[in-house]
Design a protein around this motif. Structure first.
Motif, PDB file in Angstrom:
ATOM      1  N   ILE A  51       0.848  -1.201   0.000  1.00 40.85           N
ATOM      2  CA  ILE A  51       0.000   0.000   0.000  1.00 40.85           C
ATOM      3  C   ILE A  51       0.881   1.248   0.000  1.00 40.85           C
ATOM      4  N   ALA A  52       0.368   2.341  -0.568  1.00 38.93           N
ATOM      5  CA  ALA A  52       1.112   3.618  -0.608  1.00 38.93           C
ATOM      6  C   ALA A  52       0.169   4.741  -0.170  1.00 38.93           C
ATOM      7  N   VAL A  53       0.755   5.819   0.361  1.00 41.09           N
ATOM      8  CA  VAL A  53      -0.063   6.951   0.817  1.00 41.09           C
ATOM      9  C   VAL A  53      -0.951   7.457  -0.329  1.00 41.09           C
ATOM     10  N   GLU A  54      -0.439   7.364  -1.555  1.00 39.17           N
ATOM     11  CA  GLU A  54      -1.192   7.840  -2.730  1.00 39.17           C
ATOM     12  C   GLU A  54      -2.471   7.022  -2.969  1.00 39.17           C
ATOM     13  N   ASP A  55      -2.568   5.828  -2.360  1.00 37.17           N
ATOM     14  CA  ASP A  55      -3.778   5.014  -2.522  1.00 37.17           C
ATOM     15  C   ASP A  55      -4.962   5.564  -1.735  1.00 37.17           C
ATOM     16  N   ALA A  56      -4.728   6.603  -0.917  1.00 35.81           N
ATOM     17  CA  ALA A  56      -5.803   7.131  -0.062  1.00 35.81           C
ATOM     18  C   ALA A  56      -7.001   7.605  -0.883  1.00 35.81           C
ATOM     19  N   VAL A  57      -6.744   8.202  -2.030  1.00 33.16           N
ATOM     20  CA  VAL A  57      -7.850   8.727  -2.854  1.00 33.16           C
ATOM     21  C   VAL A  57      -8.743   7.565  -3.313  1.00 33.16           C
ATOM     22  N   ALA A  58      -8.109   6.552  -3.904  1.00 35.18           N
ATOM     23  CA  ALA A  58      -8.877   5.409  -4.416  1.00 35.18           C
ATOM     24  C   ALA A  58      -9.542   4.648  -3.271  1.00 35.18           C
ATOM     25  N   LEU A  59      -8.832   4.468  -2.163  1.00 34.84           N
ATOM     26  CA  LEU A  59      -9.402   3.692  -1.057  1.00 34.84           C
ATOM     27  C   LEU A  59     -10.561   4.425  -0.393  1.00 34.84           C
ATOM     28  N   ALA A  60     -10.445   5.766  -0.278  1.00 33.58           N
ATOM     29  CA  ALA A  60     -11.556   6.525   0.311  1.00 33.58           C
ATOM     30  C   ALA A  60     -12.808   6.361  -0.552  1.00 33.58           C
ATOM     31  N   ALA A  61     -12.630   6.432  -1.872  1.00 30.58           N
ATOM     32  CA  ALA A  61     -13.782   6.261  -2.777  1.00 30.58           C
ATOM     33  C   ALA A  61     -14.364   4.857  -2.638  1.00 30.58           C
ATOM     34  N   VAL A 118     -14.094   2.624   0.003  1.00 33.51           N
ATOM     35  CA  VAL A 118     -14.734   2.321   1.295  1.00 33.51           C
ATOM     36  C   VAL A 118     -16.046   3.082   1.431  1.00 33.51           C
ATOM     37  N   ALA A 119     -16.115   4.296   0.848  1.00 38.05           N
ATOM     38  CA  ALA A 119     -17.374   5.053   0.907  1.00 38.05           C
ATOM     39  C   ALA A 119     -18.448   4.350   0.070  1.00 38.05           C
ATOM     40  N   ALA A 120     -18.070   3.911  -1.149  1.00 33.44           N
ATOM     41  CA  ALA A 120     -19.039   3.256  -2.031  1.00 33.44           C
ATOM     42  C   ALA A 120     -19.487   1.909  -1.467  1.00 33.44           C
ATOM     43  N   ASP A 144      -7.261  -4.363 -14.431  1.00 33.27           N
ATOM     44  CA  ASP A 144      -6.753  -3.143 -15.080  1.00 33.27           C
ATOM     45  C   ASP A 144      -5.759  -2.383 -14.196  1.00 33.27           C
ATOM     46  N   GLY A 145      -5.389  -2.960 -13.046  1.00 35.33           N
ATOM     47  CA  GLY A 145      -4.372  -2.347 -12.192  1.00 35.33           C
ATOM     48  C   GLY A 145      -4.921  -1.359 -11.172  1.00 35.33           C
ATOM     49  N   THR A 146      -6.239  -1.105 -11.214  1.00 40.57           N
ATOM     50  CA  THR A 146      -6.812  -0.186 -10.225  1.00 40.57           C
ATOM     51  C   THR A 146      -7.028  -0.917  -8.899  1.00 40.57           C
ATOM     52  N   VAL A 147      -7.130  -0.128  -7.817  1.00 47.55           N
ATOM     53  CA  VAL A 147      -7.278  -0.712  -6.488  1.00 47.55           C
ATOM     54  C   VAL A 147      -8.682  -1.291  -6.332  1.00 47.55           C
ATOM     55  N   ALA A 148      -8.747  -2.577  -5.928  1.00 45.94           N
ATOM     56  CA  ALA A 148     -10.024  -3.274  -5.780  1.00 45.94           C
ATOM     57  C   ALA A 148     -10.335  -3.604  -4.328  1.00 45.94           C
ATOM     58  N   GLY A 149      -9.328  -3.502  -3.447  1.00 42.61           N
ATOM     59  CA  GLY A 149      -9.548  -3.861  -2.042  1.00 42.61           C
ATOM     60  C   GLY A 149      -8.233  -3.867  -1.307  1.00 42.61           C
ATOM     61  N   ARG A 150      -8.249  -4.474  -0.148  1.00 45.08           N
ATOM     62  CA  ARG A 150      -7.036  -4.499   0.679  1.00 45.08           C
ATOM     63  C   ARG A 150      -6.864  -5.870   1.305  1.00 45.08           C
ATOM     64  N   VAL A 180     -12.757  -7.075  -0.684  1.00 43.91           N
ATOM     65  CA  VAL A 180     -12.768  -6.716  -2.115  1.00 43.91           C
ATOM     66  C   VAL A 180     -14.076  -5.965  -2.383  1.00 43.91           C
ATOM     67  N   ALA A 181     -14.007  -4.890  -3.144  1.00 47.77           N
ATOM     68  CA  ALA A 181     -15.194  -4.093  -3.475  1.00 47.77           C
ATOM     69  C   ALA A 181     -16.288  -4.975  -4.073  1.00 47.77           C
ATOM     70  N   GLN A 182     -17.523  -4.694  -3.671  1.00 50.64           N
ATOM     71  CA  GLN A 182     -18.643  -5.562  -4.041  1.00 50.64           C
ATOM     72  C   GLN A 182     -18.747  -5.791  -5.544  1.00 50.64           C
ATOM     73  N   GLU A 183     -18.579  -4.718  -6.327  1.00 48.88           N
ATOM     74  CA  GLU A 183     -18.784  -4.863  -7.780  1.00 48.88           C
ATOM     75  C   GLU A 183     -17.708  -5.732  -8.435  1.00 48.88           C
ATOM     76  N   LEU A 184     -16.628  -6.007  -7.687  1.00 46.01           N
ATOM     77  CA  LEU A 184     -15.552  -6.850  -8.227  1.00 46.01           C
ATOM     78  C   LEU A 184     -15.514  -8.223  -7.555  1.00 46.01           C
ATOM     79  N   ASN A 185     -16.550  -8.530  -6.780  1.00 42.26           N
ATOM     80  CA  ASN A 185     -16.613  -9.843  -6.131  1.00 42.26           C
ATOM     81  C   ASN A 185     -16.845 -10.959  -7.157  1.00 42.26           C
ATOM     82  N   GLY A 186     -16.449 -12.174  -6.774  1.00 48.90           N
ATOM     83  CA  GLY A 186     -16.747 -13.350  -7.579  1.00 48.90           C
ATOM     84  C   GLY A 186     -15.824 -13.560  -8.767  1.00 48.90           C
ATOM     85  N   ARG A 187     -14.725 -12.802  -8.822  1.00 48.03           N
ATOM     86  CA  ARG A 187     -13.773 -12.960  -9.933  1.00 48.03           C
ATOM     87  C   ARG A 187     -12.481 -13.626  -9.485  1.00 48.03           C
ATOM     88  N   GLY A 188     -12.436 -14.059  -8.235  1.00 50.79           N
ATOM     89  CA  GLY A 188     -11.226 -14.719  -7.737  1.00 50.79           C
ATOM     90  C   GLY A 188     -10.179 -13.771  -7.188  1.00 50.79           C
TER      91      GLY A 188
END
Ligand SMILES: CC(C)(COP(=O)(O)OP(=O)(O)OC[C@H]1O[C@@H](n2cnc3c(N)ncnc32)[C@H](O)[C@@H]1OP(=O)(O)O)[C@@H](O)C(=O)NCCC(=O)NCCS
Length: 183
Positions: A11-21, A23-25, A72-78, A98-106
């Protein structure tokens, strides 16, 4: 289980933007499986603080905090190994989502495979512990597919969604561990 090194990264500090979006969603999706969080947790500043704490633990050798990546390399979870204990234990606890919309893909299954490989390889650990709510069948599948075995049942183990809830205890043990002979 084979491990894909591109499925997770530190994880990197720069992931805060993607992770905030994320965890909120996923606030409602995660609510039954998570502790009750302060509102701050769902903000970019809150996620920066979470990440800073994880990276401090990582620098101290107490944690391995990774993000899980989508195709696609974007953050999907932790996924995080925490509470790394040395001496006679050589053990750590593991948590993931893992974010709900990306569940079930392994994605979770592959992330656990990767973290297990790092734990039993470079980190030299002997054991990984994970626990699930009794009805968290998806998480139990993820663990089973990665060779985790149920070893116990802990009544009122963690305060999840506001209640002290029972958990099923799982562990994976590195049977061919070769570490220092003395501690
Ligand atoms: C549990 C979680 C991490 C799974 O993530 P994921 O990326 O969808 O997991 P995977 O796709 O790798 O595997 C999920 C498995 O559970 C199965 N599954 C999913 N929902 C299920 C359900 N309701 N009942 C039975 N099996 C289910 C899937 O079929 C799959 O198993 P299979 O590949 O053998 O078919 C995700 O749902 C999540 O973040 N949940 C909320 C947080 C959480 O529970 N974290 C773990 C705490 S212990």
């Amino acid at each position: 289980m084979t491990s894909d090194p591109s499925r997770t990264r530190l994880i990197a500090v720069e992931d805060a933007v993607a992770l905030a979006a994320l965890v909120a969603a996923n606030r409602a999706f995660m609510a039954p499986w998570d502790p009750v969080r302060h509102d701050e947790f769902y903000s970019e500043a809150g996620q920066r603080a979470v990440i800073a704490g994880l990276l401090r633990d990582h620098a101290d050798g107490r944690a391995l905090p990774h993000v899980i990546l989508a195709d696609d390399g974007t953050v999907a979870g932790r996924i995080t190994l925490g509470g790394i204990a040395r001496g006679p234990a050589q053990s750590a606890g593991m948590g993931y989502w893992v974010a709900q919309e990306l569940n079930g893909r392994g994605l979770a299954t592959e992330a656990v495979a990767r973290i297990k490989e790092l734990a039993f390889g470079p980190l030299g650990l002997h054991r990984i512990q994970a626990e699930t709510l009794p009805h968290n069948v998806a998480s139990q599948r993820v663990l089973a597919r990665n060779g985790f075995e149920r070893y116990g049942y802990a009544p009122r183990y963690l305060r999840i969604a506001g209640d002290w809830q029972d958990h099923v205890m799982f562990q994976a043990v590195h049977d061919s561990w070769t570490g220092p002979a003395a501690v």
